[in-house]
Each structure stands twice: as C-alpha cells, then as structure tokens.
Design a protein around this motif. Structure first.
Motif, PDB file in Angstrom:
ATOM      1  N   SER A 113      28.908  44.055  31.255  1.00 53.79           N
ATOM      2  CA  SER A 113      29.223  45.243  32.042  1.00 53.79           C
ATOM      3  C   SER A 113      30.265  44.954  33.116  1.00 53.79           C
ATOM      4  N   LEU A 114      30.581  43.666  33.342  1.00 52.58           N
ATOM      5  CA  LEU A 114      31.560  43.290  34.359  1.00 52.58           C
ATOM      6  C   LEU A 114      32.969  43.315  33.759  1.00 52.58           C
ATOM      7  N   ARG A 115      33.947  43.240  34.633  1.00 49.60           N
ATOM      8  CA  ARG A 115      35.337  43.253  34.191  1.00 49.60           C
ATOM      9  C   ARG A 115      35.595  42.093  33.246  1.00 49.60           C
ATOM     10  N   GLN A 116      36.122  42.388  32.054  1.00 54.76           N
ATOM     11  CA  GLN A 116      36.307  41.387  31.013  1.00 54.76           C
ATOM     12  C   GLN A 116      37.740  40.891  30.899  1.00 54.76           C
ATOM     13  N   GLY A 117      38.687  41.550  31.578  1.00 59.34           N
ATOM     14  CA  GLY A 117      40.080  41.230  31.346  1.00 59.34           C
ATOM     15  C   GLY A 117      40.513  41.741  29.978  1.00 59.34           C
ATOM     16  N   SER A 118      41.631  41.273  29.512  1.00 58.68           N
ATOM     17  CA  SER A 118      42.142  41.673  28.202  1.00 58.68           C
ATOM     18  C   SER A 118      42.749  40.454  27.519  1.00 58.68           C
ATOM     19  N   GLN A 124      42.364  38.933  34.630  1.00 63.71           N
ATOM     20  CA  GLN A 124      41.927  40.129  35.345  1.00 63.71           C
ATOM     21  C   GLN A 124      40.424  40.374  35.194  1.00 63.71           C
ATOM     22  N   SER A 125      39.705  39.409  34.681  1.00 64.45           N
ATOM     23  CA  SER A 125      38.253  39.522  34.531  1.00 64.45           C
ATOM     24  C   SER A 125      37.565  39.208  35.858  1.00 64.45           C
ATOM     25  N   GLY A 176      33.642  36.439  23.349  1.00 64.03           N
ATOM     26  CA  GLY A 176      34.740  37.361  23.623  1.00 64.03           C
ATOM     27  C   GLY A 176      36.034  36.700  24.040  1.00 64.03           C
ATOM     28  N   PHE A 177      36.052  35.346  24.118  1.00 68.25           N
ATOM     29  CA  PHE A 177      37.237  34.627  24.577  1.00 68.25           C
ATOM     30  C   PHE A 177      38.496  35.103  23.835  1.00 68.25           C
ATOM     31  N   PRO A 178      39.643  35.320  24.535  1.00 68.40           N
ATOM     32  CA  PRO A 178      39.940  34.927  25.919  1.00 68.40           C
ATOM     33  C   PRO A 178      39.408  35.873  26.988  1.00 68.40           C
ATOM     34  N   ARG A 179      38.853  37.011  26.574  1.00 65.17           N
ATOM     35  CA  ARG A 179      38.213  37.890  27.555  1.00 65.17           C
ATOM     36  C   ARG A 179      36.876  37.282  27.970  1.00 65.17           C
TER      37      ARG A 179
END
Length: 209
Positions: A113-118, A124-125, A176-179
């Motif tokens: 639920s937290l910021r995962q970046g892209s 930006q995660s 989910g890497f790189p996110r």
C-alpha cells in the motif's frame, strides 16, 4: 494548534557533519543487509520512538518530504521534534509518504500500500523505518536467513516486534523489483537495512539457489 517549542530537544550539534555520519551508517546498513550497524549521534532525542529511527529521519528529511507516523508517534514529541528540525510535512495516509515511521507495537501498513516507485523511477518509492523490540535470538523472535546483493552466501537475522505475515509481505515486495519499498529495522542505537533486493527465507522455506 500551537505548540510550546521551548521543550523541543536540539538536533545535531553540527547539522552537516551529524547528518553525514548517520547517512553513512544507513548506507552501510543497506549495503550489508541483515548486519546490525551502530548509529552514533549527539542529538537530544525525543521521548517517543527508538533513537536510531529518530536520528535517521532527522538526517534524511527536509521540507519537501512527506512523513507518515504510526498512531503511537502521531502527536508525540517525536513528531514535533522532526517537524521543527527538518520542516517535513506530516501526511495523513501512509500511501502519500516518502518516509514511514512505525513505532514499536503499532500495526505495520501493508507494504504494497506504500509508494512503490516505477520501473523508470524506482527511487520514488517509500522508505519505511520500523521500531523493533530486539535483533537477537530471543525465543519469541522470527528467525530468518537472508540472501541477495551485499550478502556473502547468507546472513542470519532474528527479530522481535514484526507482524507474523511480514516475511510473506516482504516476498511480494521483493518480487516487484525494481519497484518496492526499502526498509530499516531500528533499535535504540542501531539500524538493520532490508533493501528490496534482499530475500527473506523462513524456517519453512527452502533457500533458493
């Protein structure tokens, strides 16, 4: 609502040197996942929250950062201390924050639920800091084997104070890497880094080749 700032403790005696020293400790913790890295500082600490987490955030936050605090830290002297010294913005929802601080015993927000970046901007995660009871071989601890970049073959880590489903959440975070979220475990005087590249193997899972 007004606050009496006269009781707010001092930050680092030398802001740049103090921040750099803590940043080096945090970088060492991320570079060597599972290793307990001492955090030295000379800040006057708030009464709430583990010291290593507090000074990590003191070093990392600025006026452009959104910080979410778990219930035991919201409205505490730790919140006032960080706001005063860093100018950070306290946000209402963890999903909005660049930094998340979870006090000991508070529920951990679901990592996904937290910021995962892209894929294009994984930086930006969110970074999550969790106060834990201990990093030892306590009978009630979760015992893990870690593998991944920065670890020679494997590392052993025993932690108290995390939810029972943390390892499962972390497996999804790693997948989910790189996110994904980077996470620090904080005691009174040390940090353990868990970058998203690290795998956690519980006693019930086989170590991946």
């Amino acid at each position: 609502m007004s606050h009496d700032l006269s009781s707010v403790g001092a930050g680092f005696s030398h802001e740049a040197f103090g921040s750099q020293a803590v940043f080096r400790s945090a970088l060492m913790a991320l570079s060597h996942p599972g290793r307990c890295i001492p955090v030295a500082h000379d800040a006057e600490l708030p009464a709430h929250g583990n010291a290593a987490a507090a000074v990590f955030l003191l070093a990392m936050l600025d006026a452009d950062c959104g910080l979410w605090l778990s219930p035991s830290l919201q409205g505490s002297d730790a919140a006032m201390w960080l706001r005063f010294h860093t100018g950070c913005q306290l946000v209402e929802h963890a999903a909005m924050a660049q930094f998340v601080w979870v006090g000991a015993g508070d529920p951990l927000p679901a990592l996904q639920s937290l910021r995962q970046g892209s894929d294009e901007c994984p930086d930006q995660s969110a970074t999550c800091v969790v106060d834990v009871g201990s990093l030892s071989a306590d009978a009630e601890a979760q015992h893990w084997t870690l593998s991944g970049p920065g670890i020679r073959e494997q590392a052993l880590l025993s932690v108290t104070g995390l939810p029972a489903d943390f390892a499962a959440q972390w497996a999804n975070n790693h997948a989910g890497f790189p996110r994904g979220v980077d996470l620090f475990l904080a005691t009174r005087d040390a940090l353990v880094g868990l970058p998203r590249t690290t795998r956690i193997h519980t006693p019930h899972t086989a170590l991946e080749a």
